[in-house]
Design a protein around this motif. Structure first.
Motif, mmCIF file in Angstrom:
data_model
loop_
_atom_site.group_PDB
_atom_site.id
_atom_site.type_symbol
_atom_site.label_atom_id
_atom_site.label_comp_id
_atom_site.label_asym_id
_atom_site.label_seq_id
_atom_site.Cartn_x
_atom_site.Cartn_y
_atom_site.Cartn_z
ATOM 1 N N GLU A 160 0.865 -1.179 0.000
ATOM 2 C CA GLU A 160 0.000 0.000 0.000
ATOM 3 C C GLU A 160 0.905 1.234 0.000
ATOM 4 O O GLU A 160 1.902 1.270 0.718
ATOM 5 C CB GLU A 160 -0.888 0.017 1.249
ATOM 6 N N LYS A 161 0.572 2.257 -0.786
ATOM 7 C CA LYS A 161 1.421 3.452 -0.868
ATOM 8 C C LYS A 161 1.505 4.195 0.459
ATOM 9 O O LYS A 161 2.562 4.641 0.861
ATOM 10 C CB LYS A 161 0.907 4.399 -1.953
ATOM 11 N N PHE A 162 0.369 4.344 1.126
ATOM 12 C CA PHE A 162 0.348 5.172 2.336
ATOM 13 C C PHE A 162 0.536 4.366 3.609
ATOM 14 O O PHE A 162 0.763 4.931 4.666
ATOM 15 C CB PHE A 162 -0.952 5.984 2.375
ATOM 16 N N TRP A 163 0.401 3.054 3.518
ATOM 17 C CA TRP A 163 0.616 2.169 4.654
ATOM 18 C C TRP A 163 1.515 1.028 4.199
ATOM 19 O O TRP A 163 1.057 -0.095 3.998
ATOM 20 C CB TRP A 163 -0.713 1.616 5.180
ATOM 21 N N PRO A 164 2.808 1.291 4.024
ATOM 22 C CA PRO A 164 3.705 0.278 3.456
ATOM 23 C C PRO A 164 3.825 -0.996 4.284
ATOM 24 O O PRO A 164 4.280 -2.010 3.791
ATOM 25 C CB PRO A 164 5.048 0.999 3.348
ATOM 26 N N GLN A 165 3.374 -0.950 5.533
ATOM 27 C CA GLN A 165 3.415 -2.167 6.350
ATOM 28 C C GLN A 165 2.324 -3.154 5.913
ATOM 29 O O GLN A 165 2.353 -4.317 6.285
ATOM 30 C CB GLN A 165 3.310 -1.843 7.848
ATOM 31 N N PHE A 166 1.370 -2.694 5.113
ATOM 32 C CA PHE A 166 0.310 -3.565 4.614
ATOM 33 C C PHE A 166 0.613 -3.962 3.177
ATOM 34 O O PHE A 166 1.024 -3.133 2.368
ATOM 35 C CB PHE A 166 -1.046 -2.869 4.668
ATOM 36 N N SER A 167 0.409 -5.220 2.873
ATOM 37 C CA SER A 167 0.646 -5.671 1.501
ATOM 38 C C SER A 167 -0.634 -6.254 0.910
ATOM 39 O O SER A 167 -1.567 -6.624 1.627
ATOM 40 C CB SER A 167 1.775 -6.694 1.447
ATOM 41 N N VAL A 168 -0.645 -6.307 -0.388
ATOM 42 C CA VAL A 168 -1.789 -6.777 -1.157
ATOM 43 C C VAL A 168 -1.309 -7.938 -2.023
ATOM 44 O O VAL A 168 -0.191 -7.907 -2.542
ATOM 45 C CB VAL A 168 -2.312 -5.637 -2.068
ATOM 46 N N GLU A 169 -2.129 -8.943 -2.189
ATOM 47 C CA GLU A 169 -1.789 -10.071 -3.066
ATOM 48 C C GLU A 169 -2.063 -9.673 -4.517
ATOM 49 O O GLU A 169 -3.047 -10.097 -5.119
ATOM 50 C CB GLU A 169 -2.590 -11.304 -2.676
ATOM 51 N N ALA B 168 -4.239 3.820 -17.296
ATOM 52 C CA ALA B 168 -4.301 3.269 -15.937
ATOM 53 C C ALA B 168 -3.417 4.060 -14.978
ATOM 54 O O ALA B 168 -3.804 4.315 -13.832
ATOM 55 C CB ALA B 168 -3.878 1.793 -15.946
ATOM 56 N N ILE B 169 -2.245 4.469 -15.444
ATOM 57 C CA ILE B 169 -1.337 5.274 -14.608
ATOM 58 C C ILE B 169 -2.016 6.591 -14.254
ATOM 59 O O ILE B 169 -2.027 7.012 -13.090
ATOM 60 C CB ILE B 169 0.009 5.523 -15.330
ATOM 61 N N ALA B 170 -2.608 7.256 -15.258
ATOM 62 C CA ALA B 170 -3.259 8.547 -15.026
ATOM 63 C C ALA B 170 -4.417 8.418 -14.040
ATOM 64 O O ALA B 170 -4.642 9.304 -13.210
ATOM 65 C CB ALA B 170 -3.748 9.123 -16.360
ATOM 66 N N ALA B 171 -5.133 7.292 -14.112
ATOM 67 C CA ALA B 171 -6.288 7.076 -13.233
ATOM 68 C C ALA B 171 -5.894 6.414 -11.905
ATOM 69 O O ALA B 171 -6.744 6.224 -11.036
ATOM 70 C CB ALA B 171 -7.331 6.223 -13.949
ATOM 71 N N LYS B 172 -4.615 6.067 -11.771
ATOM 72 C CA LYS B 172 -4.114 5.351 -10.577
ATOM 73 C C LYS B 172 -4.925 4.084 -10.299
ATOM 74 O O LYS B 172 -5.321 3.810 -9.176
ATOM 75 C CB LYS B 172 -4.099 6.267 -9.361
ATOM 76 N N CYS B 173 -5.136 3.304 -11.363
ATOM 77 C CA CYS B 173 -5.895 2.046 -11.266
ATOM 78 C C CYS B 173 -4.984 0.884 -10.904
ATOM 79 O O CYS B 173 -3.822 0.850 -11.309
ATOM 80 C CB CYS B 173 -6.533 1.709 -12.620
ATOM 81 N N GLY B 174 -5.533 -0.083 -10.192
ATOM 82 C CA GLY B 174 -4.847 -1.351 -9.935
ATOM 83 C C GLY B 174 -3.468 -1.168 -9.338
ATOM 84 O O GLY B 174 -3.289 -0.542 -8.293
ATOM 85 N N LEU B 175 -2.473 -1.707 -10.017
ATOM 86 C CA LEU B 175 -1.090 -1.638 -9.547
ATOM 87 C C LEU B 175 -0.613 -0.208 -9.347
ATOM 88 O O LEU B 175 0.221 0.058 -8.478
ATOM 89 C CB LEU B 175 -0.154 -2.338 -10.546
ATOM 90 N N TRP B 176 -1.154 0.703 -10.143
ATOM 91 C CA TRP B 176 -0.681 2.085 -10.121
ATOM 92 C C TRP B 176 -1.149 2.841 -8.875
ATOM 93 O O TRP B 176 -0.724 3.960 -8.628
ATOM 94 C CB TRP B 176 -1.074 2.789 -11.410
ATOM 95 N N ALA B 177 -1.988 2.207 -8.061
ATOM 96 C CA ALA B 177 -2.378 2.765 -6.773
ATOM 97 C C ALA B 177 -1.497 2.198 -5.654
ATOM 98 O O ALA B 177 -1.680 2.533 -4.493
ATOM 99 C CB ALA B 177 -3.845 2.453 -6.487
ATOM 100 N N LEU B 178 -0.552 1.332 -6.025
ATOM 101 C CA LEU B 178 0.292 0.631 -5.057
ATOM 102 C C LEU B 178 1.767 0.909 -5.327
ATOM 103 O O LEU B 178 2.129 1.447 -6.365
ATOM 104 C CB LEU B 178 0.049 -0.884 -5.173
ATOM 105 N N ASP B 179 2.613 0.492 -4.401
ATOM 106 C CA ASP B 179 4.054 0.412 -4.649
ATOM 107 C C ASP B 179 4.324 -1.033 -5.026
ATOM 108 O O ASP B 179 3.899 -1.947 -4.301
ATOM 109 C CB ASP B 179 4.856 0.772 -3.392
ATOM 110 N N PHE B 180 4.992 -1.253 -6.138
ATOM 111 C CA PHE B 180 5.205 -2.625 -6.588
ATOM 112 C C PHE B 180 6.508 -2.759 -7.348
ATOM 113 O O PHE B 180 7.042 -1.778 -7.860
ATOM 114 C CB PHE B 180 4.037 -3.091 -7.471
ATOM 115 N N ASP B 181 6.997 -3.977 -7.382
ATOM 116 C CA ASP B 181 8.125 -4.318 -8.239
ATOM 117 C C ASP B 181 7.526 -4.781 -9.558
ATOM 118 O O ASP B 181 6.507 -5.483 -9.578
ATOM 119 C CB ASP B 181 8.939 -5.467 -7.636
ATOM 120 N N THR B 182 8.172 -4.412 -10.664
ATOM 121 C CA THR B 182 7.675 -4.933 -11.938
ATOM 122 C C THR B 182 7.761 -6.454 -11.884
ATOM 123 O O THR B 182 8.636 -7.009 -11.195
ATOM 124 C CB THR B 182 8.505 -4.415 -13.127
ATOM 125 N N PRO B 183 6.879 -7.151 -12.580
ATOM 126 C CA PRO B 183 6.929 -8.616 -12.527
ATOM 127 C C PRO B 183 8.296 -9.171 -12.932
ATOM 128 O O PRO B 183 8.777 -10.133 -12.333
ATOM 129 C CB PRO B 183 5.837 -9.039 -13.517
#
Length: 184
Positions: free
Chosen positions: A75-84, A162-177
């Motif tokens: 999660e961007k604002f709560w990095p201690q929480f993760s999403v599957e 999707a980036i502009a709308a902050k959809c899906g992955l773009w609402a999170l902090d993630f490593d590229t696959p």
């Protein structure tokens, strides 16, 4: 000369012959690339965020790369929480398939290193890879753009929306696959 050397030499000659025939087209059907791409259609099931099964075929969606099933994002604002996020991508692709009554038509583009068919697949008028990129559940994967530049560009455009709308992955902090796989 040993038997192994004789066999190797014969294989090299045969491979050279096949290469020359393929390059020159032998004046018959033309180069291999000019042949029609095989089409596969039928009932589809999501195996992960960028792979489906249609009958006996495992098909990797061309032009995108989704998080791996075990991949987690923060999660961007709560990095201690993760999403599957890998499971979320699978669920998203399965939802797109269900909306199309699981009926797909795929045009083969290539085969990957694992022997899977790489294809552009549609459920009705919906391009599965484009929908996944537009929903922010997959990233445009341009490494093999030359195989179908028009589709690759559509996936990049969908990713930018999707980036502009902050959809899906773009609402999170993630490593590229691809980075996530490389780190494992």
């Amino acid at each position: 000369m040993t038997n192994a050397a004789i066999i190797r030499d014969r294989l090299l000659i045969a491979a050279s012959f096949v290469f020359v025939i393929g390059v020159l087209g032998h004046g018959c059907a033309g180069p291999v690339a000019a042949q029609a791409a095989p089409e596969i259609s039928g009932e589809a099931f999501a195996l992960d965020g960028d792979t489906i099964s249609v009958g006996k075929h495992r098909i990797r969606l061309f032009g995108i790369d989704a998080p791996e099933l075990r991949q987690r994002c923060r999660e961007k604002f709560w990095p201690q929480f993760s999403v599957e996020c890998g499971r979320d991508a699978l669920t998203a692709l399965d939802g797109i398939l269900k909306a199309g009554n699981r009926r797909v038509t795929c045009r083969a583009v290539d085969r990957d290193d694992y022997g899977r068919i790489v294809a552009v697949c549609r459920a009705g008028k919906t391009d599965l890879a484009e929908a996944m990129a537009e929903n922010g559940q997959a990233l445009a994967y341009t490494r093999y753009r030359d195989r179908d530049p028009e589709r690759s560009d559509a996936y990049l455009e969908a990713e930018h929306r999707a980036i502009a709308a902050k959809c899906g992955l773009w609402a999170l902090d993630f490593d590229t696959p691809w980075d996530w796989r490389h780190a494992r």
